[in-house]
Design a protein around this motif. Structure first.
Motif, PDB file in Angstrom:
ATOM      1  N   ASP A  25       0.838  -1.204   0.000  1.00  9.17           N
ATOM      2  CA  ASP A  25       0.000   0.000   0.000  1.00  9.17           C
ATOM      3  C   ASP A  25       0.878   1.260   0.000  1.00  9.17           C
ATOM      4  O   ASP A  25       0.997   1.948   1.017  1.00  9.17           O
ATOM      5  N   PRO A  26       1.517   1.571  -1.131  1.00  4.65           N
ATOM      6  CA  PRO A  26       2.458   2.695  -1.174  1.00  4.65           C
ATOM      7  C   PRO A  26       1.862   4.039  -0.750  1.00  4.65           C
ATOM      8  O   PRO A  26       2.553   4.856  -0.117  1.00  4.65           O
ATOM      9  N   GLU A  27       0.581   4.282  -1.056  1.00  9.25           N
ATOM     10  CA  GLU A  27      -0.029   5.554  -0.662  1.00  9.25           C
ATOM     11  C   GLU A  27      -0.101   5.669   0.862  1.00  9.25           C
ATOM     12  O   GLU A  27       0.255   6.704   1.436  1.00  9.25           O
ATOM     13  N   SER A  28      -0.544   4.611   1.531  1.00  7.96           N
ATOM     14  CA  SER A  28      -0.571   4.617   2.992  1.00  7.96           C
ATOM     15  C   SER A  28       0.830   4.730   3.563  1.00  7.96           C
ATOM     16  O   SER A  28       1.043   5.367   4.609  1.00  7.96           O
ATOM     17  N   SER A  29       1.791   4.116   2.891  1.00  6.13           N
ATOM     18  CA  SER A  29       3.183   4.190   3.333  1.00  6.13           C
ATOM     19  C   SER A  29       3.663   5.643   3.374  1.00  6.13           C
ATOM     20  O   SER A  29       4.260   6.083   4.362  1.00  6.13           O
ATOM     21  N   ARG A  30       3.371   6.391   2.331  1.00 11.33           N
ATOM     22  CA  ARG A  30       3.801   7.798   2.285  1.00 11.33           C
ATOM     23  C   ARG A  30       3.078   8.633   3.337  1.00 11.33           C
ATOM     24  O   ARG A  30       3.673   9.524   3.954  1.00 11.33           O
ATOM     25  N   GLU A  31       1.790   8.371   3.523  1.00  8.02           N
ATOM     26  CA  GLU A  31       1.037   9.101   4.542  1.00  8.02           C
ATOM     27  C   GLU A  31       1.615   8.847   5.932  1.00  8.02           C
ATOM     28  O   GLU A  31       1.777   9.780   6.730  1.00  8.02           O
ATOM     29  N   CYS A  32       1.937   7.583   6.219  1.00  8.92           N
ATOM     30  CA  CYS A  32       2.517   7.243   7.521  1.00  8.92           C
ATOM     31  C   CYS A  32       3.862   7.934   7.706  1.00  8.92           C
ATOM     32  O   CYS A  32       4.164   8.453   8.795  1.00  8.92           O
ATOM     33  N   MET A  33       4.679   7.932   6.676  1.00  7.26           N
ATOM     34  CA  MET A  33       5.998   8.550   6.750  1.00  7.26           C
ATOM     35  C   MET A  33       5.893  10.038   7.066  1.00  7.26           C
ATOM     36  O   MET A  33       6.589  10.569   7.944  1.00  7.26           O
ATOM     37  N   GLU A  34       4.982  10.727   6.376  1.00 12.74           N
ATOM     38  CA  GLU A  34       4.828  12.171   6.582  1.00 12.74           C
ATOM     39  C   GLU A  34       4.256  12.490   7.954  1.00 12.74           C
ATOM     40  O   GLU A  34       4.727  13.409   8.646  1.00 12.74           O
ATOM     41  N   GLU A  35       3.239  11.730   8.388  1.00 13.17           N
ATOM     42  CA  GLU A  35       2.629  11.981   9.693  1.00 13.17           C
ATOM     43  C   GLU A  35       3.578  11.610  10.833  1.00 13.17           C
ATOM     44  O   GLU A  35       3.567  12.251  11.889  1.00 13.17           O
ATOM     45  N   ASN A  36       4.395  10.588  10.634  1.00 12.58           N
ATOM     46  CA  ASN A  36       5.393  10.197  11.627  1.00 12.58           C
ATOM     47  C   ASN A  36       6.309  11.369  11.951  1.00 12.58           C
ATOM     48  O   ASN A  36       6.527  11.710  13.127  1.00 12.58           O
ATOM     49  N   ALA A  37       6.819  12.019  10.900  1.00 12.35           N
ATOM     50  CA  ALA A  37       7.729  13.155  11.107  1.00 12.35           C
ATOM     51  C   ALA A  37       7.014  14.333  11.760  1.00 12.35           C
ATOM     52  O   ALA A  37       7.570  15.008  12.636  1.00 12.35           O
ATOM     53  N   LEU A  38       5.762  14.586  11.348  1.00  9.70           N
ATOM     54  CA  LEU A  38       5.001  15.697  11.923  1.00  9.70           C
ATOM     55  C   LEU A  38       4.714  15.486  13.404  1.00  9.70           C
ATOM     56  O   LEU A  38       4.937  16.374  14.237  1.00  9.70           O
ATOM     57  N   ALA A  73      12.830   3.216  -0.531  1.00  8.53           N
ATOM     58  CA  ALA A  73      13.358   4.384  -1.241  1.00  8.53           C
ATOM     59  C   ALA A  73      12.327   4.951  -2.209  1.00  8.53           C
ATOM     60  O   ALA A  73      12.185   6.174  -2.347  1.00  8.53           O
ATOM     61  N   LYS A  74      11.569   4.077  -2.888  1.00  7.38           N
ATOM     62  CA  LYS A  74      10.545   4.537  -3.833  1.00  7.38           C
ATOM     63  C   LYS A  74       9.463   5.353  -3.142  1.00  7.38           C
ATOM     64  O   LYS A  74       8.897   6.276  -3.731  1.00  7.38           O
ATOM     65  N   CYS A  75       9.169   5.024  -1.888  1.00  8.34           N
ATOM     66  CA  CYS A  75       8.133   5.741  -1.132  1.00  8.34           C
ATOM     67  C   CYS A  75       8.705   6.883  -0.294  1.00  8.34           C
ATOM     68  O   CYS A  75       7.951   7.573   0.406  1.00  8.34           O
ATOM     69  N   GLY A  76      10.025   7.057  -0.342  1.00 12.88           N
ATOM     70  CA  GLY A  76      10.640   8.115   0.451  1.00 12.88           C
ATOM     71  C   GLY A  76      10.767   7.794   1.919  1.00 12.88           C
ATOM     72  O   GLY A  76      10.925   8.684   2.757  1.00 12.88           O
ATOM     73  N   VAL A  77      10.691   6.506   2.268  1.00 16.36           N
ATOM     74  CA  VAL A  77      10.748   6.075   3.669  1.00 16.36           C
ATOM     75  C   VAL A  77      12.198   5.809   4.061  1.00 16.36           C
ATOM     76  O   VAL A  77      12.856   4.958   3.458  1.00 16.36           O
ATOM     77  N   PRO A  78      12.723   6.503   5.070  1.00 19.51           N
ATOM     78  CA  PRO A  78      14.109   6.264   5.497  1.00 19.51           C
ATOM     79  C   PRO A  78      14.322   4.823   5.955  1.00 19.51           C
ATOM     80  O   PRO A  78      13.521   4.269   6.711  1.00 19.51           O
TER      81      PRO A  78
END
Length: 530
Positions: free
Chosen positions: A60-73, A108-113
């Motif tokens: 679920d790449p879209e959820s992956s990106r959302e989690c990554m962004e909200e994690n940092a916030l 890396a494709k999803c921008g997740v460290p």
């Protein structure tokens, strides 16, 4: 009696409470109701994982990106609710080699460290890990306290004059001219009925959104996926440990304060009500965790609990039978298509993206209410309040030792909770409900969460409340019965070893001495399962 507000929020989980705070920051009045207490559903029955997004990069790449962004916030906005443990994804020989080979690339494709780690160094940092691990990666996964988040969100909204009505169920909608003109509600403890008039109604009832929507003749197909988790007696790792394979059972060991939480499972249900862990689930989850943390096989578990993931049926891939393959994304449903213009439902989603879900809801509400106010939860820190701090492991003993008051005796020895903590919690009038006061105090503190699971502190707290005049006649006995019943529900599936001895002691005290299994005259019968 009629209550008036701009927005009625149905559902007191982490999304509902976040909506209440978001609206308060925008100057829009709301009333929040829940048929039970705060985080009574999936928001209070989860690992407490603030996902980095790494777990969903493949499925679920879209959820992956959302989690990554909200994690940092969230790490910037609510640091007092988060333990920044970091995550270690580790693989053993039997795990999927292709998944392992693609893991770093997919992140890396999803921008997740995601950084590879030396196995020797990992074993030095986490001695409990199996010596047979073949790969390890560090991610930004962390531990978040969903109760602290929800209570802080609610405390802010209430401080701004917003309403909160726990133990309140919706019984009907009065609909005319394409709008819900009023909502009929009932207090499930007292039977008192009231009417709420609101300009907009938000259905944030989690696994029960389908039932609430049906009251407006709207249909939402929800799939119920039960997840069971186990609480260890002590903390087993400093970092969050995740098995490096496609999401499966028993593959996350999340540190949370003084314990660790192992799980989850995934079992399809037909209803979200009356769920509980089973012995078979417990055995299976442990067997899946042992390959990465061998000590789990002989470890002590003090509790098991289950929650229901509300999954949106239309996000299910055609032909798939695995609920883990269903997107963890969310839907904001406008019920205008169902003939109701002031009703919307927020469904699906994950703990990690609760703030984003609330923002989307409130943006739409502002458009409907013609309020030109931007979202502030993206930039303003979540305040910390004293009454919410008692949830934090270790705070009560530290505060007690610092103040050194001879009259501030300890009510809970396992978690070192003094009477001053209870007195502070009791200043919140919203928790003073017949039959559930002990449960509510426990939900806002560490009482009942230690190894004895309320055996000693339940009695001490009840005696203290009688002494303070809070309990009269048989009210405290009925309340203690409910408190004990809720703690017992989580112990039954882990009754082996030391925890079985503890449960036998509790039975001897509560049933042998106090006849707590017998009904209290004039009160509902306490049913202790055997």
């Amino acid at each position: 009696m009629t209550i008036q507000t701009q927005v009625l929020i149905i559902g007191g989980g982490i999304t509902g409470t976040a909506i209440a705070r978001d609206l308060a920051l925008r100057g829009i009045h709301s009333v929040l109701i829940d048929r039970s207490h705060i985080n009574a559903g999936a928001s209070g029955a989860n690992h407490g994982v603030l996902h980095s997004g790494a777990r969903y990069t493949t499925s679920d790449p879209e959820s992956s990106r959302e989690c990554m962004e909200e994690n940092a916030l969230l790490k910037k906005l609510a640091p007092h609710c988060i333990e920044d443990t970091g995550g270690f994804y580790v693989a053993v020989k039997e795990d999927d080699e292709n998944y392992l080979a693609d893991f770093q690339h997919n992140c890396a494709k999803c921008g997740v460290p995601c950084d590879p780690l030396d196995i020797k160094e990992v074993l030095e940092m986490e001695p409990a890990l199996s010596k047979d691990i073949i790969a390890a990666y560090r991610t930004e996964d962390s531990s978040i306290d969903p109760f602290r988040v929800s209570y802080e969100n609610l405390a802010y909204a209430v401080s701004c004059g917003h309403g909160f009505m726990p133990y309140t169920v919706v019984t009907g909608f009065a609909i005319s001219s394409r709008k819900i003109q009023s909502v009929q509600v009932k207090d499930v403890l007292t039977g008192r009925e009231q009417t709420i008039e609101a300009g907009e109604i938000v259905n944030a009832a989690g696994a029960w959104v389908g039932q609430v929507a049906a009251l407006a003749d709207a249909s939402i197909e929800i799939l119920y996926s039960k997840g069971t988790l186990l609480v260890t007696h002590s903390r087993l790792a400093h970092h969050m440990l995740l098995r490096l394979r496609p999401p499966s059972d028993g593959d996350v060991l999340c540190p949370g304060g003084t314990v660790s939480i192992l799980g989850p499972s995934s079992v399809r249900l037909t209803s979200p009500d009356n769920i509980k862990p089973s012995v078979a689930e417990v055995d299976h989850i442990i067997s899946q965790g042992v390959p990465i943390v061998p000590s789990l096989e002989q470890g002590r578990f003090i509790r098991a609990f289950s929650g229901v993931r509300p999954l949106i049926a239309k996000k299910k891939a055609e032909g798939s039978t695995d609920d883990r393959q269903i997107s963890r994304g969310f839907d904001l449903i406008d019920h205008s298509a169902d003939g109701v213009d002031n009703f919307q439902t927020i469904a699906g989603g994950k703990l990690s993206i609760f703030r984003l879900m609330a923002e989307r809801v409130c943006d739409q509400l502002c458009t409907r209410l013609k309020v030109d106010e931007p979202c502030r939860t993206r930039h303003e820190q979540l305040p910390s309040t004293l009454n919410c701090e008692w949830i934090e492991p270790g705070l009560a003993p530290a505060t007690w030792l610092e103040k050194q008051r001879p009259d501030d005796y300890i009510l809970c020895e396992c978690e070192m909770v003094p009477k001053s903590a209870v007195e502070s919690i009791l200043t919140d009038s919203a928790i003073k409900k017949d039959s559930v006061l002990l449960h509510n105090i426990g939900a806002r503190s560490r009482i009942g969460k230690g190894a004895c699971q309320g055996t000693y502190c339940g009695l001490r707290l009840t005696a203290h409340l009688y002494e303070q005049g809070v309990f009269q006649q048989d009210r405290g006995i009925a309340d203690l019965g409910h408190f004990t019943d809720t703690r017992w529900k989580g112990q039954r599936a882990v009754l082996f070893g030391e925890q079985l001895k503890q449960a036998e002691l509790q039975e001897a005290m509560y049933c042998g001495l106090f006849d707590l299994e017998l009904p209290v005259p004039g009160k509902p019968e306490l049913k202790i399962e055997t």
